[in-house]
Design a protein around this motif. Structure first.
Motif, PDB file in Angstrom:
ATOM      1  N   UNK A 154       0.967  -1.525   0.161  1.00  0.00           N
ATOM      2  CA  UNK A 154      -0.164   0.012  -0.133  1.00  0.00           C
ATOM      3  C   UNK A 154       1.072   1.263   0.074  1.00  0.00           C
ATOM      4  N   UNK A 155       2.378   1.237   0.705  1.00  0.00           N
ATOM      5  CA  UNK A 155       2.899   2.449   0.736  1.00  0.00           C
ATOM      6  C   UNK A 155       3.293   2.733  -0.581  1.00  0.00           C
ATOM      7  N   UNK A 176      10.572   6.834   9.650  1.00  0.00           N
ATOM      8  CA  UNK A 176      10.142   5.898   9.231  1.00  0.00           C
ATOM      9  C   UNK A 176      10.576   4.619   7.648  1.00  0.00           C
ATOM     10  N   UNK A 177      10.853   3.469   8.276  1.00  0.00           N
ATOM     11  CA  UNK A 177      10.828   2.635   7.042  1.00  0.00           C
ATOM     12  C   UNK A 177      12.334   3.002   6.131  1.00  0.00           C
ATOM     13  N   UNK A 183      12.902  -2.436   1.388  1.00  0.00           N
ATOM     14  CA  UNK A 183      11.965  -1.236   1.109  1.00  0.00           C
ATOM     15  C   UNK A 183      11.816  -0.113   0.561  1.00  0.00           C
ATOM     16  N   UNK A 184      13.448   0.359   1.227  1.00  0.00           N
ATOM     17  CA  UNK A 184      14.198   2.197   0.223  1.00  0.00           C
ATOM     18  C   UNK A 184      14.331   1.476  -1.098  1.00  0.00           C
ATOM     19  N   UNK A 185      14.403  -0.005  -1.585  1.00  0.00           N
ATOM     20  CA  UNK A 185      14.580  -0.227  -2.698  1.00  0.00           C
ATOM     21  C   UNK A 185      13.783  -0.528  -3.995  1.00  0.00           C
ATOM     22  N   UNK A 189      12.682   3.107  -6.629  1.00  0.00           N
ATOM     23  CA  UNK A 189      11.802   2.303  -7.906  1.00  0.00           C
ATOM     24  C   UNK A 189       9.977   2.996  -8.069  1.00  0.00           C
ATOM     25  N   UNK A 190       9.808   2.979  -7.230  1.00  0.00           N
ATOM     26  CA  UNK A 190       8.844   4.161  -7.684  1.00  0.00           C
ATOM     27  C   UNK A 190       8.461   5.309  -8.037  1.00  0.00           C
TER      28      UNK A 190
END
Length: 214
Positions: A154-155, A176-177, A183-185, A189-190
């Motif tokens: 969702x994020x 956060x995160x 997650x950060x990779x 990309x997004x």
């Protein structure tokens, strides 16, 4: 109301909200849903000692009901503070990545001056960024209280749709995160995909097919 029994939580899917209890008395494992735990301040975890009432669902399948913890919440390991010398570069990097937000705003302004962007584009990025920041803040609060979390998909979906400036701001301001490499990779990309999509849609003179059609 049935006689209460005891057991151990030996399987748990936090995302789906259910798992299985292995009874102390032996026999097959019992299905247990998150709703059976009622209101409490922490999520179920593997190895948790529980008491419950055996019951059955609408299809007649065995399950645990009215589940209660037999021991206090599992102590969480104390977070180790990074040395000041290490925290300083981390803060510097965090401030550096935030430069991407005004840089992108400058790109949007330049495209607007050159090709007159629809007002909905500005509003969309602002609304999605605000919504994404709020979702991050809610997920951070849930993490602190041991409550149900927002799915990482969702994020990433919010970031991909245009909420990445709000996500980037939340990552740095709320811490956060940002320390989760996997997650950060995906997050970066997004960001890249969203910026490329913006350029492809709204800068026809910079794209090969835009020059062919002009």
């Amino acid at each position: 109301m049935g006689t209460r029994q005891q057991g151990t939580l030996t399987q748990w899917d936090d995302a789906k909200g259910y798992g299985f209890i292995t009874p102390d008395a032996g026999g097959g494992r019992l299905f247990v849903h998150a709703r059976a735990f009622g209101l409490r301040a922490w999520r179920p975890y593997l190895g948790e000692r529980l008491s419950y009432e055996p019951g059955r669902d609408a299809q007649g399948k065995a399950r645990a009901q009215r589940v209660k913890a037999l021991e206090p919440r599992r102590p969480q390991p104390a977070a180790r503070r990074a040395p000041a010398a290490r925290r300083a570069p981390d803060a510097a990097r965090g401030g550096a990545v935030l430069v991407l937000i005004p840089a992108f705003a400058a790109l949007v302004l330049a495209v607007h001056l050159a090709w007159s962007l629809p007002h909905a584009v500005w509003g969309g990025y602002m609304a999605l960024s605000l919504a994404t920041f709020i979702v991050y803040a809610g997920d951070k609060r849930a993490a602190r209280k041991g409550q149900w979390r927002v799915a990482e998909s969702t994020l990433h979906g919010l970031a991909l749709c245009g909420g990445w400036p709000g996500a980037l701001l939340a990552q740095q301001l709320l811490a956060h995160k940002r320390n989760k490499p996997v997650f950060m990779r995906v997050f970066w990309g997004t960001v890249a995909l969203n910026i490329l999509a913006f350029i492809a849609l709204f800068t026809p003179a910079l794209m090969p097919w835009g020059r062919l059609l002009s």
